[in-house]
Design a protein around this motif. Sequence first.
Motif, mmCIF file in Angstrom:
data_model
loop_
_atom_site.group_PDB
_atom_site.id
_atom_site.type_symbol
_atom_site.label_atom_id
_atom_site.label_comp_id
_atom_site.label_asym_id
_atom_site.label_seq_id
_atom_site.Cartn_x
_atom_site.Cartn_y
_atom_site.Cartn_z
ATOM 1 N N THR A 122 47.860 42.537 42.341
ATOM 2 C CA THR A 122 48.351 43.542 43.272
ATOM 3 C C THR A 122 47.726 43.331 44.645
ATOM 4 O O THR A 122 46.616 42.788 44.754
ATOM 5 N N ASN A 123 48.421 43.782 45.655
ATOM 6 C CA ASN A 123 47.895 43.647 47.016
ATOM 7 C C ASN A 123 46.682 44.529 47.268
ATOM 8 O O ASN A 123 46.014 44.406 48.292
ATOM 9 N N HIS A 124 46.349 45.410 46.321
ATOM 10 C CA HIS A 124 45.211 46.310 46.495
ATOM 11 C C HIS A 124 43.873 45.655 46.154
ATOM 12 O O HIS A 124 42.828 46.135 46.580
ATOM 13 N N PHE A 125 43.900 44.604 45.329
ATOM 14 C CA PHE A 125 42.651 43.979 44.887
ATOM 15 C C PHE A 125 42.732 42.469 45.042
ATOM 16 O O PHE A 125 43.829 41.887 45.047
ATOM 17 N N ASP A 126 41.556 41.834 45.122
ATOM 18 C CA ASP A 126 41.530 40.376 45.178
ATOM 19 C C ASP A 126 41.361 39.766 43.793
ATOM 20 O O ASP A 126 41.136 38.566 43.659
ATOM 21 N N HIS A 127 41.444 40.593 42.759
ATOM 22 C CA HIS A 127 41.325 40.121 41.387
ATOM 23 C C HIS A 127 42.485 40.683 40.557
ATOM 24 O O HIS A 127 43.189 41.606 40.996
ATOM 25 N N LEU A 128 42.678 40.155 39.367
ATOM 26 C CA LEU A 128 43.695 40.681 38.459
ATOM 27 C C LEU A 128 43.304 42.068 37.987
ATOM 28 O O LEU A 128 42.114 42.400 37.882
ATOM 29 N N THR A 129 44.294 42.868 37.660
ATOM 30 C CA THR A 129 44.014 44.210 37.169
ATOM 31 C C THR A 129 45.096 44.635 36.189
ATOM 32 O O THR A 129 46.175 44.028 36.130
#
Length: 339
Positions: A204-211
């Motif tokens: 997601t564009n909200h985090f720099d990692h998978l979620t």
Amino acid sequence: MSDSKKPQVRYLAIDSCLKNKRNCGTNDLKKACDKALSDYLSEEVEVSIRQIQIDLKYLQYSNYAAPIEEYFDSFDKRKKYYRYSDSDYSIRKQTLKPDDRDALNEALQTLLAFEGRPEVEWIHELIGRILPDPEKVMPSTAILYEENPDQVGRQHIHPLFQAIRKKTPLQITYLAFGKPEDDHFISPYLLKEYNNRWYILCKTNHFDHLTCLALDRIKQIEPTSKYPFIPYPEDEDPKEFFFNFLGVTWEKRPVENVTLFIKKTRILYVLTKRIHHTQQHNPLPENPEWDEITLKLIPNKEFYSQMLFFGDDLKIISPDSVRDQMKSIVANMFENYLQ
């Protein structure tokens, strides 16, 4: 991709060519299979000429018994083509043998035990197309799955599954508990059910990692062109994302070597239903009350919930940080009951 993948897609593509009575050589059949597989998998796929030759032999000499004949070009005898000698034949017209029908009926009965779940809505349509007496196929009464019929967000499973398959970027409206509604632009990779809730593993564009985002908090889904689809690394499997922890909550913490003591009266339950795939059992014959279990994982929220599930049949021995966290949780629970 290996030529052995999705053989039925290849068989149907070859069948379409052979029943059309046009000149079809191995190169023509290869092109048809390449296109069918690429469309089906939403990625460029090529099969070998050798695989096409194997498929032709299989269709001829398997239960399909396809009446495939070879013939040569009238003007160039070096060019060989294939067709059905029976113009009415198609593998799509094949009827099921009694044993095959019984096996399929049993499999469909098992699937119907999931009736009501969006991801298996296609079952009734399939039954009507392939079985002569669809009304006789009833859900199996010999199997009862754990189910939450009121589960919120189940309607999102099908569109998310299609987006994963077609590698479609999405814009979703998301309402996290205790937070304001927000839009996420995601590249979806995997649907996962945990503890009677569904989640989507995504970038997601909200985090720099998978979620993982919970489907019960998704309010709206639609395709988007604002953000491109970010492919999952080709040499990795999305399932491996969950390798080092329980549940769906990834925390930016190191993997720990956790040692537990489990009461001997409870140890068989742990051995027959492992806490985590890294679990190792170390019997303690000199200890009359406890056996030892070791785990190698990231202690997250789901881990501590699982530890609490065992009540006083379990205690964490090490590391101290994990033991102290568990002691703090238990102390707070104790305080709640003093009020």
